[in-house]
Design a protein around this motif. Structure first.
Motif, PDB file in Angstrom:
ATOM      1  N   CYS A 191      14.457   8.397   3.741  1.00 57.27           N
ATOM      2  CA  CYS A 191      15.797   8.819   3.308  1.00 57.27           C
ATOM      3  C   CYS A 191      15.739  10.112   2.501  1.00 57.27           C
ATOM      4  N   LEU A 192      14.739  10.240   1.646  1.00 56.76           N
ATOM      5  CA  LEU A 192      14.605  11.460   0.844  1.00 56.76           C
ATOM      6  C   LEU A 192      14.398  12.684   1.739  1.00 56.76           C
ATOM      7  N   LEU A 193      13.729  12.485   2.870  1.00 57.73           N
ATOM      8  CA  LEU A 193      13.535  13.588   3.803  1.00 57.73           C
ATOM      9  C   LEU A 193      14.815  13.930   4.552  1.00 57.73           C
ATOM     10  N   VAL A 194      15.580  12.915   4.904  1.00 56.06           N
ATOM     11  CA  VAL A 194      16.722  13.116   5.797  1.00 56.06           C
ATOM     12  C   VAL A 194      18.017  13.419   5.054  1.00 56.06           C
ATOM     13  N   LEU A 195      18.178  12.877   3.846  1.00 52.42           N
ATOM     14  CA  LEU A 195      19.454  13.017   3.133  1.00 52.42           C
ATOM     15  C   LEU A 195      19.880  14.468   2.887  1.00 52.42           C
ATOM     16  N   PRO A 196      18.964  15.392   2.566  1.00 48.84           N
ATOM     17  CA  PRO A 196      19.415  16.781   2.405  1.00 48.84           C
ATOM     18  C   PRO A 196      20.081  17.339   3.658  1.00 48.84           C
ATOM     19  N   TRP A 197      19.572  16.977   4.826  1.00 51.63           N
ATOM     20  CA  TRP A 197      20.193  17.450   6.065  1.00 51.63           C
ATOM     21  C   TRP A 197      21.571  16.810   6.261  1.00 51.63           C
ATOM     22  N   ILE A 198      21.689  15.522   5.965  1.00 51.02           N
ATOM     23  CA  ILE A 198      22.984  14.848   6.083  1.00 51.02           C
ATOM     24  C   ILE A 198      23.992  15.483   5.130  1.00 51.02           C
ATOM     25  N   ALA A 199      23.550  15.779   3.913  1.00 50.63           N
ATOM     26  CA  ALA A 199      24.433  16.433   2.934  1.00 50.63           C
ATOM     27  C   ALA A 199      24.860  17.805   3.434  1.00 50.63           C
ATOM     28  N   TYR A 200      23.939  18.533   4.051  1.00 47.69           N
ATOM     29  CA  TYR A 200      24.278  19.848   4.596  1.00 47.69           C
ATOM     30  C   TYR A 200      25.323  19.715   5.704  1.00 47.69           C
ATOM     31  N   CYS A 201      25.126  18.760   6.612  1.00 44.84           N
ATOM     32  CA  CYS A 201      26.101  18.555   7.697  1.00 44.84           C
ATOM     33  C   CYS A 201      27.489  18.260   7.137  1.00 44.84           C
ATOM     34  N   TYR A 202      27.524  17.457   6.070  1.00 47.29           N
ATOM     35  CA  TYR A 202      28.821  17.127   5.472  1.00 47.29           C
ATOM     36  C   TYR A 202      29.430  18.356   4.807  1.00 47.29           C
ATOM     37  N   TRP A 203      28.613  19.152   4.167  1.00 50.09           N
ATOM     38  CA  TRP A 203      29.112  20.367   3.512  1.00 50.09           C
ATOM     39  C   TRP A 203      29.688  21.349   4.527  1.00 50.09           C
ATOM     40  N   ALA A 228       8.805   2.895   2.268  1.00 53.23           N
ATOM     41  CA  ALA A 228       8.839   3.760   3.464  1.00 53.23           C
ATOM     42  C   ALA A 228      10.265   4.231   3.742  1.00 53.23           C
ATOM     43  N   GLY A 229      11.227   3.324   3.617  1.00 49.00           N
ATOM     44  CA  GLY A 229      12.622   3.686   3.851  1.00 49.00           C
ATOM     45  C   GLY A 229      13.130   4.713   2.857  1.00 49.00           C
ATOM     46  N   VAL A 230      12.730   4.553   1.595  1.00 43.54           N
ATOM     47  CA  VAL A 230      13.142   5.514   0.555  1.00 43.54           C
ATOM     48  C   VAL A 230      12.575   6.899   0.865  1.00 43.54           C
ATOM     49  N   ILE A 231      11.305   6.953   1.249  1.00 40.92           N
ATOM     50  CA  ILE A 231      10.682   8.240   1.581  1.00 40.92           C
ATOM     51  C   ILE A 231      11.395   8.888   2.766  1.00 40.92           C
ATOM     52  N   GLY A 270       6.919   6.150   6.101  1.00 44.47           N
ATOM     53  CA  GLY A 270       8.114   6.881   5.687  1.00 44.47           C
ATOM     54  C   GLY A 270       8.118   8.319   6.177  1.00 44.47           C
ATOM     55  N   LEU A 271       6.976   8.984   6.085  1.00 44.34           N
ATOM     56  CA  LEU A 271       6.890  10.373   6.545  1.00 44.34           C
ATOM     57  C   LEU A 271       7.096  10.466   8.051  1.00 44.34           C
ATOM     58  N   SER A 272       6.448   9.581   8.808  1.00 48.77           N
ATOM     59  CA  SER A 272       6.606   9.630  10.266  1.00 48.77           C
ATOM     60  C   SER A 272       8.035   9.292  10.683  1.00 48.77           C
ATOM     61  N   ALA A 273       8.683   8.362   9.972  1.00 51.10           N
ATOM     62  CA  ALA A 273      10.082   8.042  10.267  1.00 51.10           C
ATOM     63  C   ALA A 273      10.999   9.216   9.929  1.00 51.10           C
ATOM     64  N   SER A 303       0.851  -1.192   0.000  1.00 43.89           N
ATOM     65  CA  SER A 303       0.000   0.000   0.000  1.00 43.89           C
ATOM     66  C   SER A 303       0.887   1.243   0.000  1.00 43.89           C
ATOM     67  N   LEU A 304       0.765   2.045  -1.046  1.00 43.82           N
ATOM     68  CA  LEU A 304       1.553   3.266  -1.119  1.00 43.82           C
ATOM     69  C   LEU A 304       1.182   4.222   0.014  1.00 43.82           C
ATOM     70  N   ARG A 305      -0.105   4.233   0.369  1.00 45.34           N
ATOM     71  CA  ARG A 305      -0.554   5.128   1.450  1.00 45.34           C
ATOM     72  C   ARG A 305       0.069   4.730   2.776  1.00 45.34           C
ATOM     73  N   HIS A 306       0.056   3.439   3.100  1.00 42.32           N
ATOM     74  CA  HIS A 306       0.660   2.976   4.354  1.00 42.32           C
ATOM     75  C   HIS A 306       2.171   3.201   4.353  1.00 42.32           C
ATOM     76  N   ALA A 307       2.798   2.951   3.205  1.00 42.17           N
ATOM     77  CA  ALA A 307       4.250   3.165   3.112  1.00 42.17           C
ATOM     78  C   ALA A 307       4.588   4.637   3.285  1.00 42.17           C
ATOM     79  N   ALA A 308       3.764   5.504   2.687  1.00 41.89           N
ATOM     80  CA  ALA A 308       4.010   6.946   2.803  1.00 41.89           C
ATOM     81  C   ALA A 308       3.858   7.406   4.255  1.00 41.89           C
ATOM     82  N   MET A 309       2.840   6.901   4.951  1.00 38.83           N
ATOM     83  CA  MET A 309       2.647   7.271   6.359  1.00 38.83           C
ATOM     84  C   MET A 309       3.839   6.830   7.207  1.00 38.83           C
TER      85      MET A 309
END
Length: 518
Positions: free
Chosen positions: A230-242, A225-228, A185-188, A177-183
């Protein structure tokens, strides 16, 4: 009878909440707002506020308007920056207090919802104020919500993730279920952006869901869910590295035992104790921690008793889906309890770091309360006893709220901030170096320089490379202000500083050192 008690107890909870709101308003109206507002967060809350003020003015995520920093948790930092769009310190503080109370009340609602869904058995109406009261009036938890930091947002985000995971665990997955996966992933993603150590909870819960249901559909749903997330968190990780060449906020590295090999076993033990035992009544903290032996025994007995009651085979307190989620949450807390004492030297912050542990204890105790309330639903003696305990907790909190009312300063460095506002430093144009510079940097943003590495990358590099003395010389400070253990740290890592600076009195709890005339 129980419905009348339900209404009365909710009214009492509401009255005490309003009393606490009034006390917060009193802080916001103070002429020394920085010395009293968000005092539960000590000095670190003001790093967020300084950065937010700079960001709202268009200076980016900087501590001084120039140097970029990653020493924060991104979601709370974003909320602080939005609050500062109101245009003034006081207006931003008001917005952040309102947000903190909203997260606090929302957390209580999410807890009741989680406990209510834990079993299919009837949920006694009297259990609602008892469970909400346990959450709202534990002193450690309610201080986490009004400390001006990410802690309250993190606890509420954690509850949201657990509610979503609970629902997912109780749903058979035949088709992804894309809806369940999105919920999920977003909450994570929200949880990890609220605080980076939320990754422990996310990893354990998602792994538990996969082990419990090894179907291909569940696997695909969790991958999405994991991909979603990661998409939320990766920009922050990239910023920390920068910013700092790190995959985590620099403040974690700056307070690690690798840079600051400071330990205080007695304080660590106290932090463990108060995280395992609800702090509901006046004098309870002192009873538990002075000496810590009593509190340690009580913490062990309470924890073991709750674990046996809730997790024993065929326990009627919860259904299998909630059991799975709570076991994963408990496992993540074991990692958390091992991680910080082994990796972090910030002993004074362990109670804040162990907020998820207290939440686990509150959830387990809430399940026991609900089961007891269900068993004795018709008992007037139980209703009277439970109500009396909740009223005692509310009255204790009212005492804690009223006790410091009107005090001109509060919290870690509060007295120093109060003294700073009345000192010549406010107008003399001097350049000041400090290890913990949250409040002072907020009050004098152009003249106070952070040296502990939590906010400034050059200071972090100097500590990592053993060049603290060079950083002090480069700063060319007129004054250096230190607490007693940072003074000892300076003596160890940069002993030559004593040749250039001499004692010049005290400012609150801080020792003042003035540069010798050239």
């Amino acid at each position: 009878m129980n419905r009348i008690l339900f209404g009365l107890l909710l009214a009492l909870i509401g009255a005490c909440l309003l009393f606490k709101v009034a006390e917060s308003v009193n802080r916001l109206l103070s002429t020394d707002m920085v010395a009293v507002a968000f005092a539960e967060g000590g000095d670190d809350a003001y790093y967020y506020l300084t950065i937010a003020r700079n960001a709202a003015r268009g200076a980016g995520i900087t501590i001084d308007g120039v140097e970029w920093t990653s020493g924060i948790q991104p979601l709370w930092a974003l909320l602080c920056a939005i609050a500062y769009l109101a245009g003034s310190d006081r207006a931003a503080f008001v917005i952040l207090y309102l947000a903190s109370y909203a997260f606090w009340i929302g957390g209580a609602v999410l807890l009741v919802l989680f406990v209510q869904r834990a079993t299919r058995l009837p949920f006694p109406v009297l259990a609602i104020p008892l469970v909400a009261g346990l959450f709202l009036w534990d002193r450690q938890l309610n201080e986490l919500y009004v400390n001006g930091m990410e802690s309250g947002l993190y606890i509420s985000a954690l509850l949201l993730f657990l509610v979503v995971a609970q629902r997912s665990a109780g749903t058979a997955v035949r088709v992804p279920s894309l809806r369940h996966a999105a919920m999920m992933g977003l909450s994570a993603g929200i949880l990890m952006l609220a605080r980076n150590d939320g990754v422990f909870v996310c990893a354990f819960v998602m792994l538990a869901l996969l082990i419990a249901d090894r179907s291909r559909a569940r696997f695909y749903e969790l991958v999405i869910a994991g991909v979603i997330a990661c998409l939320l968190v990766l920009p922050w990780i990239a910023y920390c590295y920068w910013v700092a060449g790190l995959f985590v906020p620099q403040s974690g590295v700056a307070t690690s035992v690798a840079l600051r090999p400071f330990s205080h076993p007695a304080d660590t033990i106290r932090a463990f104790i108060v995280s395992f035992v609800p702090l509901l009544f006046v004098r309870m903290r002192g009873f538990l921690t002075e000496p810590p032996l009593v509190g340690g025994v009580l913490a062990v007995l309470l924890t073991v008793g709750l674990m046996v009651a809730v997790f024993r085979p065929r326990s009627p307190l919860l259904e299998a889906p909630t059991r799975l989620v709570l076991l994963a949450f408990a496992a993540s807390n074991v990692v958390l309890l091992a991680y910080y004492p082994l990796v972090s030297s910030a002993v004074q912050f362990y109670e804040r770091y162990f907020g998820p542990v207290k939440l686990l204890i509150v959830i387990l105790l809430s399940l026991v309360i609900v089961a007891t309330a269900r068993r004795f639903e018709a008992s007037k003696a139980f209703a009277a006893t439970a109500s009396a305990v909740l009223v005692a907790a509310i009255l204790s909190n009212a005492y804690w709220i009223a006790e410091p009312w009107g005090v001109p300063y509060r919290g870690y460095f509060g007295s120093s901030a109060y003294a700073l506002a009345r000192s010549p430093f406010m107008t003399d144009g001097s350049r000041i170096g400090m290890m913990e510079s949250g409040r002072f940097g907020f009050m004098l943003p152009d003249r106070v320089v952070n040296l502990d590495g939590k906010m400034r990358v050059p200071a972090l590099r100097a500590l990592q490379q053993g060049r603290l003395d060079e950083e002090i010389q480069r700063g060319n400070f007129d004054y250096i202000l230190l607490n007693i253990f940072d003074e000892a740290f300076f003596d160890e890592r940069a002993p030559a500083w004593r040749q250039r600076y001499v004692p010049a009195g005290k400012l609150g709890t801080l020792a003042v050192f003035k540069r010798k005339p050239q």
